[in-house]
Design an enzyme around this catalytic site. Structure first.
Site, PDB file in Angstrom:
ATOM      1  N   LYS A 107       0.525  -0.515   0.076  1.00 52.20           N
ATOM      2  CA  LYS A 107      -0.243  -0.240  -0.014  1.00 52.20           C
ATOM      3  C   LYS A 107       1.008   1.235  -0.312  1.00 52.20           C
ATOM      4  O   LYS A 107       1.974   0.854   1.006  1.00 52.20           O
ATOM      5  CB  LYS A 107      -0.824   0.084   1.513  1.00 52.20           C
ATOM      6  CG  LYS A 107      -2.067   1.079   0.954  1.00 52.20           C
ATOM      7  CD  LYS A 107      -2.682   1.011   2.615  1.00 52.20           C
ATOM      8  CE  LYS A 107      -2.636   1.950   3.465  1.00 52.20           C
ATOM      9  NZ  LYS A 107      -1.896   3.110   3.209  1.00 52.20           N
ATOM     10  N   ASP A 118      -3.264   3.904  -2.171  1.00 52.99           N
ATOM     11  CA  ASP A 118      -4.401   4.934  -1.184  1.00 52.99           C
ATOM     12  C   ASP A 118      -3.938   6.480  -1.075  1.00 52.99           C
ATOM     13  O   ASP A 118      -3.795   6.458   0.033  1.00 52.99           O
ATOM     14  CB  ASP A 118      -3.983   4.138   0.011  1.00 52.99           C
ATOM     15  CG  ASP A 118      -4.411   4.225   1.566  1.00 52.99           C
ATOM     16  OD1 ASP A 118      -5.980   5.258   1.021  1.00 52.99           O
ATOM     17  OD2 ASP A 118      -4.253   4.452   2.386  1.00 52.99           O
ATOM     18  N   LEU A 119      -5.114   6.276  -1.749  1.00 53.20           N
ATOM     19  CA  LEU A 119      -4.940   8.409  -2.048  1.00 53.20           C
ATOM     20  C   LEU A 119      -6.544   8.767  -1.721  1.00 53.20           C
ATOM     21  O   LEU A 119      -6.469  10.237  -1.788  1.00 53.20           O
ATOM     22  CB  LEU A 119      -4.799   8.978  -3.462  1.00 53.20           C
ATOM     23  CG  LEU A 119      -2.712   8.147  -3.824  1.00 53.20           C
ATOM     24  CD1 LEU A 119      -2.702   9.182  -5.452  1.00 53.20           C
ATOM     25  CD2 LEU A 119      -2.139   8.934  -2.777  1.00 53.20           C
ATOM     26  N   LYS A 120      -7.414   8.209  -1.364  1.00 55.34           N
ATOM     27  CA  LYS A 120      -8.445   8.893  -0.969  1.00 55.34           C
ATOM     28  C   LYS A 120      -9.328   9.751  -1.484  1.00 55.34           C
ATOM     29  O   LYS A 120      -9.464  10.969  -1.433  1.00 55.34           O
ATOM     30  CB  LYS A 120      -8.708   8.602   0.557  1.00 55.34           C
ATOM     31  CG  LYS A 120      -7.985   7.595   1.253  1.00 55.34           C
ATOM     32  CD  LYS A 120      -8.175   8.129   2.829  1.00 55.34           C
ATOM     33  CE  LYS A 120      -7.625   6.600   4.020  1.00 55.34           C
ATOM     34  NZ  LYS A 120      -6.387   6.281   3.358  1.00 55.34           N
ATOM     35  N   TYR A 147     -11.039  12.965  -3.245  1.00 54.25           N
ATOM     36  CA  TYR A 147     -12.615  13.263  -2.979  1.00 54.25           C
ATOM     37  C   TYR A 147     -12.569  14.673  -3.773  1.00 54.25           C
ATOM     38  O   TYR A 147     -11.493  15.599  -3.273  1.00 54.25           O
ATOM     39  CB  TYR A 147     -12.509  13.511  -1.256  1.00 54.25           C
ATOM     40  CG  TYR A 147     -13.939  13.909  -0.452  1.00 54.25           C
ATOM     41  CD1 TYR A 147     -14.370  13.468  -0.091  1.00 54.25           C
ATOM     42  CD2 TYR A 147     -13.926  15.208  -0.920  1.00 54.25           C
ATOM     43  CE1 TYR A 147     -15.841  13.745   0.663  1.00 54.25           C
ATOM     44  CE2 TYR A 147     -15.334  15.766  -0.737  1.00 54.25           C
ATOM     45  CZ  TYR A 147     -16.006  15.460   0.394  1.00 54.25           C
ATOM     46  OH  TYR A 147     -17.035  15.369   1.053  1.00 54.25           O
ATOM     47  N   ASP A 148     -13.463  15.150  -4.195  1.00 53.56           N
ATOM     48  CA  ASP A 148     -13.469  15.997  -4.967  1.00 53.56           C
ATOM     49  C   ASP A 148     -14.713  15.858  -5.759  1.00 53.56           C
ATOM     50  O   ASP A 148     -15.931  15.703  -5.649  1.00 53.56           O
ATOM     51  CB  ASP A 148     -12.185  16.233  -5.857  1.00 53.56           C
ATOM     52  CG  ASP A 148     -12.051  17.632  -6.455  1.00 53.56           C
ATOM     53  OD1 ASP A 148     -13.094  18.687  -6.476  1.00 53.56           O
ATOM     54  OD2 ASP A 148     -10.982  17.834  -6.127  1.00 53.56           O
ATOM     55  N   ILE A 149     -14.716  17.465  -6.717  1.00 51.23           N
ATOM     56  CA  ILE A 149     -16.178  16.964  -7.944  1.00 51.23           C
ATOM     57  C   ILE A 149     -15.842  15.410  -8.593  1.00 51.23           C
ATOM     58  O   ILE A 149     -15.189  15.367  -8.792  1.00 51.23           O
ATOM     59  CB  ILE A 149     -16.462  18.057  -8.248  1.00 51.23           C
ATOM     60  CG1 ILE A 149     -15.520  18.684  -8.848  1.00 51.23           C
ATOM     61  CG2 ILE A 149     -16.192  19.413  -7.633  1.00 51.23           C
ATOM     62  CD1 ILE A 149     -15.301  19.527 -10.513  1.00 51.23           C
ATOM     63  N   PRO A 150     -17.296  15.272  -9.176  1.00 49.87           N
ATOM     64  CA  PRO A 150     -17.546  13.974  -9.752  1.00 49.87           C
ATOM     65  C   PRO A 150     -16.153  14.289 -11.133  1.00 49.87           C
ATOM     66  O   PRO A 150     -15.201  12.682 -11.357  1.00 49.87           O
ATOM     67  CB  PRO A 150     -18.723  14.130 -10.625  1.00 49.87           C
ATOM     68  CG  PRO A 150     -19.343  14.656  -9.371  1.00 49.87           C
ATOM     69  CD  PRO A 150     -18.082  15.835  -9.028  1.00 49.87           C
ATOM     70  N   ASN A 151     -16.429  15.378 -11.677  1.00 49.84           N
ATOM     71  CA  ASN A 151     -15.011  14.898 -12.909  1.00 49.84           C
ATOM     72  C   ASN A 151     -13.957  15.106 -12.963  1.00 49.84           C
ATOM     73  O   ASN A 151     -12.754  14.313 -12.871  1.00 49.84           O
ATOM     74  CB  ASN A 151     -15.479  16.152 -13.517  1.00 49.84           C
ATOM     75  CG  ASN A 151     -14.902  16.305 -15.449  1.00 49.84           C
ATOM     76  OD1 ASN A 151     -14.945  15.378 -15.981  1.00 49.84           O
ATOM     77  ND2 ASN A 151     -14.170  17.703 -15.216  1.00 49.84           N
ATOM     78  N   THR A 165     -10.843   4.519  10.002  1.00 54.25           N
ATOM     79  CA  THR A 165     -10.596   3.677  11.345  1.00 54.25           C
ATOM     80  C   THR A 165      -9.830   4.792  11.962  1.00 54.25           C
ATOM     81  O   THR A 165      -9.971   3.688  13.600  1.00 54.25           O
ATOM     82  CB  THR A 165      -9.625   2.233  10.854  1.00 54.25           C
ATOM     83  OG1 THR A 165      -8.434   3.153  10.469  1.00 54.25           O
ATOM     84  CG2 THR A 165     -10.136   1.428  10.739  1.00 54.25           C
ATOM     85  N   ARG A 223      -4.265  -5.183  14.250  1.00 54.15           N
ATOM     86  CA  ARG A 223      -2.716  -5.540  15.236  1.00 54.15           C
ATOM     87  C   ARG A 223      -2.798  -7.307  15.434  1.00 54.15           C
ATOM     88  O   ARG A 223      -3.178  -7.647  15.617  1.00 54.15           O
ATOM     89  CB  ARG A 223      -3.139  -4.814  16.334  1.00 54.15           C
ATOM     90  CG  ARG A 223      -2.652  -2.949  16.208  1.00 54.15           C
ATOM     91  CD  ARG A 223      -1.516  -2.900  15.725  1.00 54.15           C
ATOM     92  NE  ARG A 223      -1.859  -1.553  15.727  1.00 54.15           N
ATOM     93  CZ  ARG A 223      -1.423  -0.745  14.255  1.00 54.15           C
ATOM     94  NH1 ARG A 223      -1.919  -1.292  13.063  1.00 54.15           N
ATOM     95  NH2 ARG A 223      -1.894   0.274  14.215  1.00 54.15           N
ATOM     96  N   ARG A 233       2.777  -0.168  11.172  1.00 59.81           N
ATOM     97  CA  ARG A 233       3.455   0.017  12.309  1.00 59.81           C
ATOM     98  C   ARG A 233       3.650  -1.886  12.580  1.00 59.81           C
ATOM     99  O   ARG A 233       4.890  -2.341  13.248  1.00 59.81           O
ATOM    100  CB  ARG A 233       3.052   0.801  12.749  1.00 59.81           C
ATOM    101  CG  ARG A 233       3.234   2.523  12.531  1.00 59.81           C
ATOM    102  CD  ARG A 233       2.155   3.167  13.501  1.00 59.81           C
ATOM    103  NE  ARG A 233       0.783   3.169  13.562  1.00 59.81           N
ATOM    104  CZ  ARG A 233      -0.607   4.016  13.288  1.00 59.81           C
ATOM    105  NH1 ARG A 233       0.225   4.911  14.068  1.00 59.81           N
ATOM    106  NH2 ARG A 233      -1.659   4.012  12.785  1.00 59.81           N
TER     107      ARG A 233
HETATM  108  O1  C5P Z   1       0.092   1.682  11.017  1.00 59.99           O
HETATM  109  P1  C5P Z   1      -1.144   1.300  10.751  1.00 59.99           P
HETATM  110  O2  C5P Z   1      -1.153  -0.374  10.394  1.00 59.99           O
HETATM  111  O3  C5P Z   1      -2.179   1.991  11.729  1.00 59.99           O
HETATM  112  O4  C5P Z   1      -1.174   1.551   9.449  1.00 59.99           O
HETATM  113  C1  C5P Z   1      -3.095   1.999   8.118  1.00 59.99           C
HETATM  114  C2  C5P Z   1      -2.349   1.897   7.340  1.00 59.99           C
HETATM  115  O5  C5P Z   1      -4.262   1.806   7.167  1.00 59.99           O
HETATM  116  C3  C5P Z   1      -1.993   3.485   7.038  1.00 59.99           C
HETATM  117  O6  C5P Z   1      -1.375   3.488   5.225  1.00 59.99           O
HETATM  118  C4  C5P Z   1      -3.758   4.801   6.976  1.00 59.99           C
HETATM  119  O7  C5P Z   1      -2.921   6.125   6.778  1.00 59.99           O
HETATM  120  C5  C5P Z   1      -4.282   3.504   6.284  1.00 59.99           C
HETATM  121  N1  C5P Z   1      -5.873   3.761   6.630  1.00 59.99           N
HETATM  122  C6  C5P Z   1      -6.497   3.380   7.795  1.00 59.99           C
HETATM  123  N2  C5P Z   1      -7.667   3.896   7.861  1.00 59.99           N
HETATM  124  C7  C5P Z   1      -8.170   4.047   6.660  1.00 59.99           C
HETATM  125  C8  C5P Z   1      -7.756   3.712   5.239  1.00 59.99           C
HETATM  126  C9  C5P Z   1      -6.488   3.377   5.752  1.00 59.99           C
HETATM  127  O8  C5P Z   1      -5.490   3.413   8.600  1.00 59.99           O
HETATM  128  N3  C5P Z   1      -9.807   3.833   6.652  1.00 59.99           N
END
Ligand code: C5P
Length: 237
Positions: free
Chosen positions: A30, A59-61, A63-67, A118, A178, A208
């Site tokens: 990721k 993982d850039l998530k 979020y903007d206008i549709p176009n 999360t 975890r 982590r």
């Molecule tokens: O270090 P850790 O296991 O907490 O990393 C989680 C990864 O998932 C991070 O890169 C974080 O930006 C990403 N993430 C998240 N929660 C989301 C979407 C992505 O923790 N809903």
């Protein structure tokens, strides 16, 4: 269930050093904001050089206008990555526009909608979205499903309910894992591998607990062993 390793190290060299240690496995990797903003397409190319079988989740998530989201999605698809995500709260019109654009392509990446980050606890989530996570998170998942996305990003605790409200084949990817009960860091809703298995999660994201461990290779192998044991256990049932 597949393992996706989060590459959130402070430099390209440190990410590549980590990947070189774990390169024997055909993992999902990721790439998030930190790495992509700093390193751009170079990190994707370097990872594919190390092991062409790596799968990349960007993982850039969006979020903007549709176009603007659809334009960005096409640029992302051109990068040759395997999966990316958009915020479901951008709305059904934005998500549908993204999918309409991508479906013209032969090999499009998987697209996931982000339901609830999360790091939110329920109180913080209500402050932003006006309803509790179990209700609004499911609504975001249904919106993503109806817009033609392939799945969602959610906490591990919502996966079963999301599948029940959409389809069992609708993918769930869960950060905040975890694997064996390590420190939760800044994550509020964390679960281990066993919770993820019971929740029928498709991808677990682990950052982590792997890169901060003294033995990242050993950590990855321990997780993969547990995942393959879990798979065979669920096949036996
Ligand atoms: O270090 P850790 O296991 O907490 O990393 C989680 C990864 O998932 C991070 O890169 C974080 O930006 C990403 N993430 C998240 N929660 C989301 C979407 C992505 O923790 N809903």
């Amino acid at each position: 269930m597949e393992l996706c390793v989060a590459l959130d190290r402070p430099s390209l060299d440190e990410n590549l050093e980590l990947v070189n240690i774990i390169k024997a496995h055909d993992l999902w990797l990721k790439i998030g904001f930190r790495s992509y903003i700093r390193d751009g397409k170079r990190i994707i190319d370097e990872l594919k050089n190390i092991n062409p079988s790596f799968k990349i989740f960007l993982d850039l998530k969006l979020y903007d206008i549709p176009n603007t989201m659809a334009d960005a999605s096409e640029e992302i698809a051109d990068l040759g990555i395997d999966m990316f995500n958009v915020h479901a709260s951008a709305g059904q019109r934005a998500m549908t526009t993204v999918m309409e654009r991508l479906k013209k392509r032969e090999n499009r990446p998987l697209v996931l909608g982000v339901t609830a980050l999360t790091s939110f606890d329920n109180r913080e989530f209500i402050d932003v979205y006006g309803s509790p996570i179990p209700k609004k998170g499911i609504q975001f998942a249904k919106d993503s499903f109806e817009s033609g996305l392939d799945g969602v990003v959610s906490s591990v605790f919502e996966s079963n309910s999301i599948k029940e409200n959409t389809s069992s084949s609708f993918l769930t990817l869960t950060p905040g894992i975890r694997p064996f009960g390590e420190s939760s860091d800044d994550q509020k809703r964390v679960g281990n591998i066993y919770v993820a298995r019971n929740q029928r999660v498709d991808f677990i994201v682990v950052g982590r607990p792997i890169y901060n461990s003294e033995d990242p290779k050993g950590s990855v192998e321990k997780i993969l062993t547990e995942l393959s044991t879990s798979e065979s256990k669920s096949c036996e049932i």
